[in-house]
Scaffold this motif. Structure first.
Motif, short mmCIF file in Angstrom:
data_model
loop_
_atom_site.label_atom_id
_atom_site.label_comp_id
_atom_site.label_asym_id
_atom_site.label_seq_id
_atom_site.Cartn_x
_atom_site.Cartn_y
_atom_site.Cartn_z
N UNK A 2 0.84 -1.20 0.00
CA UNK A 2 0.00 0.00 0.00
C UNK A 2 0.87 1.25 0.00
N UNK A 3 0.32 2.31 -0.58
CA UNK A 3 0.98 3.62 -0.54
C UNK A 3 0.35 4.40 0.62
N UNK A 4 1.23 4.89 1.50
CA UNK A 4 0.78 5.58 2.71
C UNK A 4 1.39 6.97 2.76
N UNK A 5 0.59 7.96 3.10
CA UNK A 5 1.05 9.31 3.35
C UNK A 5 0.95 9.53 4.85
N UNK A 59 -1.26 25.26 -3.02
CA UNK A 59 -0.68 24.27 -2.11
C UNK A 59 -1.76 23.40 -1.47
N UNK A 60 -2.95 23.94 -1.26
CA UNK A 60 -4.06 23.13 -0.76
C UNK A 60 -4.47 22.11 -1.81
N UNK A 61 -4.47 22.53 -3.07
CA UNK A 61 -4.78 21.61 -4.17
C UNK A 61 -3.71 20.52 -4.28
N UNK A 62 -2.45 20.90 -4.06
CA UNK A 62 -1.36 19.92 -4.11
C UNK A 62 -1.48 18.90 -2.99
N UNK A 63 -1.82 19.36 -1.80
CA UNK A 63 -2.00 18.44 -0.68
C UNK A 63 -3.19 17.52 -0.94
N UNK A 64 -4.25 18.07 -1.47
CA UNK A 64 -5.42 17.25 -1.82
C UNK A 64 -5.03 16.15 -2.80
N UNK A 65 -4.19 16.48 -3.78
CA UNK A 65 -3.74 15.49 -4.75
C UNK A 65 -2.84 14.45 -4.10
N UNK A 66 -1.95 14.88 -3.21
CA UNK A 66 -1.08 13.94 -2.51
C UNK A 66 -1.90 12.94 -1.71
N UNK A 67 -2.97 13.40 -1.10
CA UNK A 67 -3.86 12.51 -0.36
C UNK A 67 -4.59 11.57 -1.32
N UNK A 69 -3.59 10.37 -4.03
CA UNK A 69 -2.67 9.42 -4.66
C UNK A 69 -2.28 8.23 -3.79
N UNK A 70 -2.77 8.17 -2.55
CA UNK A 70 -2.37 7.08 -1.65
C UNK A 70 -3.56 6.24 -1.24
N UNK A 71 -3.25 5.09 -0.66
CA UNK A 71 -4.28 4.16 -0.18
C UNK A 71 -4.66 4.42 1.28
N UNK A 72 -3.69 4.92 2.04
CA UNK A 72 -3.89 5.05 3.48
C UNK A 72 -3.13 6.26 4.02
N UNK A 73 -3.53 6.68 5.20
CA UNK A 73 -2.89 7.81 5.87
C UNK A 73 -2.52 7.43 7.30
N UNK A 74 -1.40 7.95 7.75
CA UNK A 74 -1.02 7.91 9.16
C UNK A 74 -0.99 9.36 9.59
N UNK A 75 -1.84 9.70 10.54
CA UNK A 75 -1.94 11.08 11.01
C UNK A 75 -1.79 11.10 12.52
N UNK A 76 -0.90 11.96 13.00
CA UNK A 76 -0.76 12.18 14.43
C UNK A 76 -1.12 13.63 14.72
N UNK A 98 -12.41 22.15 -0.93
CA UNK A 98 -12.04 21.67 -2.27
C UNK A 98 -12.90 20.47 -2.64
N UNK A 99 -13.03 19.53 -1.68
CA UNK A 99 -13.77 18.29 -1.92
C UNK A 99 -14.28 17.79 -0.58
N UNK A 100 -15.57 17.87 -0.37
CA UNK A 100 -16.17 17.47 0.92
C UNK A 100 -15.75 16.05 1.30
N UNK A 101 -15.55 15.18 0.33
CA UNK A 101 -15.17 13.79 0.60
C UNK A 101 -13.72 13.52 0.26
N UNK A 102 -12.84 14.45 0.62
CA UNK A 102 -11.42 14.32 0.26
C UNK A 102 -10.74 13.12 0.90
N UNK A 103 -11.36 12.50 1.89
CA UNK A 103 -10.79 11.30 2.52
C UNK A 103 -11.53 10.02 2.13
N UNK A 104 -12.40 10.10 1.14
CA UNK A 104 -13.16 8.92 0.72
C UNK A 104 -12.22 7.81 0.28
#
Length: 179
Positions: A2-5, A59-67, A69-76, A98-104
């Motif tokens: 998996x790709x993780x951000x 930069x918000x659009x870039x972060x949205x794209x980075x999210x 592009x991955x399968x999972x996130x690790x957030x602290x 930008x996208x209400x469901x940006x974590x879908x």
């Protein structure tokens, strides 16, 4: 694989949440983990007027794209006065505009740490309640109390054996669930 951000919801140059993210990223060896700093995405304070006049910050659009592009996130997530920091909330505000469901479709390991004994549990609980509104699937969560007492900045190691075992179990479960 998996790709993780992975990132900390903090703008502190010495973020203890970022130290925790780095530690966890090194342990998820079965997956491709990219650790970022949200401060590298210069995003202005959210304002409806600013959004109307200038649109979405690049930069918000870039972060949205980075999210995206991955399968999972690790957030602290750090805690300020029992909740998210203004910095992290601002980031979530822009992303959700930008996208209400940006974590879908994103599977998430959610963590928090603090210098105190509660380990940032207030911000963790807030995130557990709010992130699913944006489509997140929170698979695992972990609070890490008394960071400076239980983690060595010098060696980048967890000192407390019980916390170490607990985190290893959470990471193992998370890694298995995202395969």
């Amino acid at each position: 694989m998996a790709k993780i951000l992975a990132f900390a919801g903090s703008n502190s140059a010495n973020s203890i949440n970022h130290h925790l993210v780095n530690y966890v990223a090194k342990d998820l060896v079965e997956h491709h983990v990219r650790v970022i700093k949200l401060t590298d995405y210069s995003i202005p304070m959210y304002s409806e007027d600013l959004e109307k006049s200038d649109g979405f910050p690049g930069m918000a659009l870039a972060l949205r794209q980075d999210i995206a592009d991955v399968d999972a996130l690790v957030i602290s997530i750090g805690e300020h006065n029992g909740g998210w920091s203004a910095f992290f909330k601002n980031t979530m505000d822009w992303l959700s505009r930008i996208d209400r469901n940006f974590l879908a479709g994103k599977k998430i390991l959610l963590m928090s740490t603090s210098p105190g004994q509660r380990g940032g549990v207030g911000s963790l609980e807030q995130a557990k309640n709010l992130l699913p509104r944006f489509g997140a699937e929170i698979l695992e969560s972990f609070t890490f109390p008394s960071f400076h007492h239980n983690f060595s900045i010098e060696t980048q190691e967890i000192i407390d054996e019980t916390l170490l075992l607990g985190l290893k179990e959470v990471l193992s479960t998370f890694a298995h669930q995202i395969k």
